[in-house]
Design an enzyme around this catalytic site. Sequence first.
Site, PDB file in Angstrom:
ATOM      1  N   GLU A 187      -4.467  -9.499   2.702  1.00 28.54           N
ATOM      2  CA  GLU A 187      -5.246  -9.278   3.924  1.00 28.54           C
ATOM      3  C   GLU A 187      -6.442 -10.207   4.064  1.00 28.54           C
ATOM      4  O   GLU A 187      -6.814 -10.588   5.183  1.00 28.54           O
ATOM      5  CB  GLU A 187      -5.712  -7.816   4.006  1.00 28.54           C
ATOM      6  CG  GLU A 187      -4.617  -6.812   4.335  1.00 28.54           C
ATOM      7  CD  GLU A 187      -3.863  -6.321   3.121  1.00 28.54           C
ATOM      8  OE1 GLU A 187      -3.136  -5.331   3.239  1.00 28.54           O
ATOM      9  OE2 GLU A 187      -4.003  -6.925   2.025  1.00 28.54           O
ATOM     10  N   GLU A 227       0.830  -1.200   0.000  1.00 28.64           N
ATOM     11  CA  GLU A 227       0.000   0.000   0.000  1.00 28.64           C
ATOM     12  C   GLU A 227       0.868   1.255   0.000  1.00 28.64           C
ATOM     13  O   GLU A 227       0.557   2.237  -0.675  1.00 28.64           O
ATOM     14  CB  GLU A 227      -0.940  -0.010   1.205  1.00 28.64           C
ATOM     15  CG  GLU A 227      -2.061  -1.032   1.062  1.00 28.64           C
ATOM     16  CD  GLU A 227      -3.017  -1.039   2.241  1.00 28.64           C
ATOM     17  OE1 GLU A 227      -4.224  -0.866   2.015  1.00 28.64           O
ATOM     18  OE2 GLU A 227      -2.555  -1.222   3.379  1.00 28.64           O
TER      19      GLU A 227
END
Length: 268
Positions: free
Chosen positions: A142, A121
């Site tokens: 995730e 990210e």
Amino acid sequence: MKQLKTERDGPVLLVRFDNPPKGYMDGGTLDDLEALTLEIDRDDSIRAAVYTGADPATFIYHFDTNVLSDMADGMRAKGMQFSADKLLPERNIDTVFGRIAASPKPHIAAINGNCMGGGLEFALACDLRFAKAGDYRMGQIEIALGILPGAGGVVRTAKMIGAAKAMELCLLGEAFGPADAHRLGLVNDVIEGDVVAHAMDVAQRIAAHAPLPVQHIKRIARAANEPGDRDALALERTLFLDLLVQDEAVNNLGAYNRGDLKLTDRKG
């Protein structure tokens, strides 16, 4: 700064993430990044920044899942609940990543090793990404932990490679190597030699140009292809916390932190 080691090469600032032993991102990393990104914007002598990992095998492994487990426990103990009907304001991680995106100066990720979850990210928030060739893992993993990428991972991936491919990556939650990252369009290039030297060379070549056209070109390109929908980012961080306080996330994070849950690699 405790976790960021910096050095100057003329107008280019080289930043190394240094958080042994695992190379995780945590609150300390974000505190350092908040101070550093402010300084980069304020210092006219800095024309570009390059980020890499101090560990030769790790860029940023991922956000510290032990911290996430503690967050989940604390929020559950308080009975906190989250809903798309009430979107959350920015956290420090959102502020830092947003500042990188909005900065008038190029921020370049020289990915030298493992780069998953929050590490990816961060790289996606940068303007350019170069990955070292090698056998290491990248990915938005995730969902395997019962959560979702909560710091721009879904939104920025969708803006970068399209919604369908972003959903494939985020829904499967499988790790992949740098060659796949390049094929998917997540990195600009895979570098067989010294990825930091390559990124520094690119940064120096950009820094040789006048700063105003660099600023304007970055702004236009970001406006065309970066998440300008703040509601989408707010929805992502809100639903990330909604998942974090659920039983599945708490159990999966605990299993991962104990070494009982293993990530899977992307197929095809």
